[in-house]
Design an enzyme around this catalytic site. Structure first.
Site, PDB file in Angstrom:
ATOM      1  CB  VAL A  13      -0.972   0.004   1.202  1.00  0.00           C
ATOM      2  CG1 VAL A  13      -1.717   1.321   1.282  1.00  0.00           C
ATOM      3  CG2 VAL A  13      -1.954  -1.155   1.084  1.00  0.00           C
ATOM      4  CB  ILE A  23     -16.630   1.474  -1.505  1.00  0.00           C
ATOM      5  CG1 ILE A  23     -16.568   0.052  -2.055  1.00  0.00           C
ATOM      6  CG2 ILE A  23     -17.986   2.094  -1.730  1.00  0.00           C
ATOM      7  CD1 ILE A  23     -17.492  -0.918  -1.318  1.00  0.00           C
ATOM      8  N   GLY A  62      -1.744 -15.090  -2.783  1.00  0.00           N
ATOM      9  CA  GLY A  62      -1.419 -13.989  -1.868  1.00  0.00           C
ATOM     10  C   GLY A  62      -2.644 -13.222  -1.400  1.00  0.00           C
ATOM     11  CD  GLU A 114      -4.650  -9.165   6.476  1.00  0.00           C
ATOM     12  OE1 GLU A 114      -3.461  -9.003   6.841  1.00  0.00           O
ATOM     13  OE2 GLU A 114      -5.481  -8.233   6.408  1.00  0.00           O
ATOM     14  CE  LYS A 136     -11.805  -4.493   5.983  1.00  0.00           C
ATOM     15  NZ  LYS A 136     -11.753  -5.570   4.950  1.00  0.00           N
TER      16      LYS A 136
END
Lengths: 438, 438
Positions: free
Chosen positions: A18, A140, A191, A194, A209
C-alpha cells in the site's frame, strides 16, 4: 501555523504494497491533485523496516529512514500516513503524530477498531485529525458517503460484505463446486490471505470494519469482544447448495442495526443467508459491498474492490487531499452526526431474525418429530424443511429454516439439539439476512 | 464577510415536493447538522408561486414570498436553494445568487446541463459556489464520490441507469409480461412520470445527467445536441424476452467513455443490452445505478433511489452542509480533477461496440441470406441469430447480435437493410453494453 504556506509535506511510515502504491500514484498524479488542493503536495519521507529490500517503487535515498516515530514527529511533516499495519508501533506512531498536531491518514482497520476512542481523543485535544477511509472497503468511498454524502440521515441499518478474501473463497466454492480447503489453498498461493489467516477466515478483519461502521452510525466504539464474530471455516459446499435451493446465497456479512426507540445496537459478523435476488447476493469475488439505510434517503448500495494496492492507495490519496484542504482552511473535524450517549449493545432476547439450521442426524424414523418437538418447545416455528440421506453412513442431513425468532431462543434450541441422541455433531446455525422482512 | 458569524441563513426558491422535503428534514434534523457545521442553520425564506396552495409542510407566514429573485439576492441569505426546476426563471435566480457571491444549491439537472458553463463561470468570477449533488441520482452521493472519494483517479468509463421512471417501466414490463403502454399508464397514475413526458421517456432527463457526469470526467461541457439520445418507447416486450434468451437485460443506459490516448469522449443515452450477470442488470424499479471506472481504484458501483422527495432532499441537505462549511472556512471550489482542454467528441468510426439488431422480415426462403450478405458487405460480423415466425401475418422476426463494430458501420448496415425489399419497417438497433469485453 502551516495553514497558509504553499507546500504540504507528506511522510509515510510503512512501505509495503500500500505504501508503495500511495507513493507511486501520488507521484504520477501530483499535478492535478495539487491544483485541486491549491498547494504543493511534497512526498517528504518514508520510514521502512528494511531499506535494502528490492521494491517496485524507487524513492530517493535521502528521503528514506527506518524510524516511523521520527517521521510521525518530524516538524517538517504536515500529513503523516500510517501504512504499517498492526497495533503496536503503528499505534505509537499514530499517537505521536496526533499529539504533534498533524493530519494523520491510516489504512489500518485493526488500529482504528481497537484504539479509535483513544486516537480520536488525542486528535481532538491537539487540533489534529485522523482520516481512515482506506480502513473499510478501499475501493468504495463508504466513510465519506456515510459522513458527508448522507449527512442528513440517521442510519438504522448498515450491512455488507466487508472481507474480500472470504467473499473470494465462497464465490469460488460455489462457482466451481469445490470445498473450502482446496480453494483456500489457491487463495493462499495467490497472496489473497493475510499472514495471520485468522484475521480473514475467522471474521476478525470484517469485525474491525463493522466496529468502525458502527461508530459512524452511533458515535460509540464497541468492543470487539461484545460482538458475535464467526468466520467461514464451517461453511460446506453442501450448505451453499442447500441455501441456493431455498432461494439464498451464503455471504460473510457484517451487520449494524440500530434501534432508535430502544437506543440499542446489534452488531455482528456472521456467515449469513441472503436472498438470492438482492444486489449484495451478486457481489462476488474479491469485491466488497455495503448497503446503507438512511431514514431520509432510504437504501443505497456501494460496491467496489475490498483491498489491494491500488484500491487502498486510491482511498489513502483521497484522505490526503481532504487532509490538505482541511489543514489549509482549518476545517473542523467530522464527527458521527447522530451519536447517542445512552446507546447499548442489544440484548440477545431483543434481536429477532430467521435462521438456517443444518443438522446431521441418525437416518431413522421419528427424528424429524423429535427435532420439531424441540423447536416447538422453545417456540421457534419452522419455515421450511429439507431432508437428505448422507453418503453411506446411515446418517441424514436435515436443513430447517425458522421464522423470525430471537437470538436467545435459537441458542436454546441448539443447546437442546446437542443433547438429543439423534443429533450428531454440532448443528450449523446461520442467520438469514432478509432485512426487508421486518 | 459572513465567514465568522454564527448563523448561516438558507433561502429556498420553489416549494414543490423537493422544496418541502428539504424544509421538513432540515427542520427536523437541524440540531445535529448545526453541530456538524459549527454554526446555526436558519431556514430564512421561501419563494413559492402559489402561496395559497395547501401543502404538507407549514412555513411561518413571514418567511413566505413569491419572488425567487428577491430570495436569491436577499443580502440576508447565505445559501440559496434553487428547487424550482426549468431553465427560465431558475437560471435567472441562480445567476443572480451567484453574482451576489452566494453559495447556491440546486437539484436542477436541465439547468446544470444546459447552462453549466455560464453558471460556473459566474460563480468563479464572484467567489460564489454552485452545488448540484441532487441533480444526478438523488439517492446516491455520486458527485461527491467522483470528485472527492475517487479524486486520485482519472475516469475512462462512467455508465449507468440514470432515469428511475424508465427503469421502473422496463422492470415492470419484464416482470409482468406487459407492453409499454399499459405500464406507462400505471406510472402516470402513480405520478412517476414528469409533466413533460418526453424528458423521461425519450431519454432527455438521463441525457442531462450524462452531460453532468461527462463534465465531471473531462471538465468539458458537452452540448446535448452532440450526443446520441434515445428513449425507451420503441422497446417491445418481445425485445426484452429475446434479449433475455441471449443472456442480456434491456436498460436505458447513459454512457461516458473517455479515450485518454485519442483525447476523445463518447457520450450517449440509449436503451442497451447489458449482460444479465452484471450488477447493473439487477438494478430494478425506480432505482438508479452508476458504475465508475477509475484508473487506480478500478470499478466501483453506486445504487440508490433515483428521485423522489426524500432522496432528493437528502442530497440537497448534504450540499447545504458542504456549502455552510465551505463558506465558513473559505474552502475553494472543486473542479474536475483531470480536465482536458483538447477533448473532442468521438468520431462515429472510432466507437466500437457490439449490437442487437431486430428486424421484421418477410417469412420466405433466402431472407437470412440476404440480410447476412448486407452485413457482410459492410464487414459487420454476426455473433448470434434468432429467427421466429410472427403472429399470423406471413412475417418473421429476425434477431441478430453483431461482434464489435463501429457506430458508422452499423448505421450503414441499417440504411442498407431499410432499402431491402424483404425487410419490413424500421430495424431496431440497440448497443450491447459489455465493457469488460474490450
Amino acid at each position: 501555523m502551516p495553514t497558509k504556506r504553499l507546500a504540504l509535506r507528506i511522510g509515510i511510515a510503512g512501505f509495503g504494497t500500500v505504501g508503495q502504491g500511495v507513493w507511486k500514484h501520488l507521484h504520477d498524479h501530483r499535478k492535478p491533485l495539487e491544483e485541486r488542493v491549491g498547494a504543493r503536495l511534497e512526498l517528504h519521507s518514508v520510514a521502512m523496516r528494511d531499506t535494502t529490500k528490492a521494491r517496485d517503487v524507487t524513492v530517493p535515498a535521502e528521503k528514506i529512514g527506518t524510524d516511523p516515530i521520527a517521521v510521525a514527529t518530524d516538524p517538517e511533516v504536515d500529513i503523516f500516513c500510517e501504512l504499517m499495519g498492526g497495533t503496536g508501533i503503528a499505534r505509537e506512531a499514530t499517537l505521536a503524530a496526533l499529539r504533534a498536531g498533524k493530519m494523520v491518514v491510516t489504512a489500518n482497520k485493526a488500529l482504528i477498531c481497537d484504539h479509535g476512542a483513544e486516537l480520536f481523543a488525542a486528535a481532538k485535544e491537539r487540533g489534529a485529525r485522523l482520516y481512515f477511509e482506506a480502513s473499510v472497503a478501499g475501493g468504495i468511498p463508504i466513510i465519506k458517503a456515510i459522513r458527508e454524502g448522507l449527512v442528513a440521515n440517521r442510519f438504522g441499518l448498515i450491512y455488507g460484505i466487508l472481507n474480500g478474501t472470504c467473499n473470494y473463497i465462497l464465490t469460488r466454492m460455489e462457482a466451481e463446486g469445490k470445498d473450502f480447503e482446496p480453494i483456500l489453498e489457491d487463495a493462499r498461493r495467490l497472496g489473497y490471505v493475510e499472514a495471520d489467516e485468522s484475521l480473514d477466515l475467522d471474521g476478525w478483519d470484517a469485525a474491525h470494519k463493522a466496529v468502525i461502521l458502527a461508530y459512524l452510525a452511533t458515535g460509540h466504539w464497541f468492543d470487539l469482544k461484545e460482538i458475535p464474530v464467526r468466520g467461514i471455516r464451517e461453511i460446506t459446499l453442501r450448505d451453499m447448495e442447500w441455501a441456493r435451493q431455498l432461494g439464498y446465497r451464503v455471504k460473510l456479512l457484517g451487520v449494524i442495526k440500530r434501534d432508535f426507540k430502544r437506543e440499542e445496537v446489534f452488531c455482528s459478523v456472521e456467515p449469513s443467508l441472503i436472498p438470492a435476488d438482492r444486489i449484495l447476493a451478486k457481489v462476488d469475488g474479491g469485491y466488497n459491498g455495503v448497503c446503507v439505510e438512511g431514514d431520509i434517503v432510504g437504501e443505497s448500495i456501494y460496491i467496489g474492490r475490498g483491498a489491494g494496492r491500488d484500491a487502498t492507495a486510491s482511498a489513502v490519496i483521497s484522505d490526503i487531499v481532504d487532509a490538505a484542504i482541511d489543514r489549509l482552511h482549518n476545517v473542523p473535524a467530522f464527527m458521527p452526526t447522530y451519536p447517542s450517549a445512552r446507546i447499548a449493545f442489544a440484548e440477545l432476547s431483543a434481536v429477532k431474525r430467521a435462521f438456517y439450521l443444518r443438522l446431521d442426524v441418525k437416518d431413522q424414523p421419528g427424528v424429524l418429530a423429535e427435532v420439531s418437538a424441540i423447536t416447538a418447545r422453545h417456540k421457534v416455528s419452522i419455515g421450511s424443511v429439507l431432508q437428505m440421506p448422507a453418503a453411506n453412513n446411515g446418517h441424514a442431513h436435515l436443513v430447517l429454516t425458522t421464522h423470525r425468532t430471537s437470538e436467545q431462543q435459537i441458542r436454546d434450541v441448539v443447546a437442546a439439539l446437542r443433547k438429543d441422541r439423534s443429533v450428531l455433531g454440532k448443528p450449523l446455525v446461520l442467520p438469514i439476512a432478509d432485512f426487508s422482512a421486518k
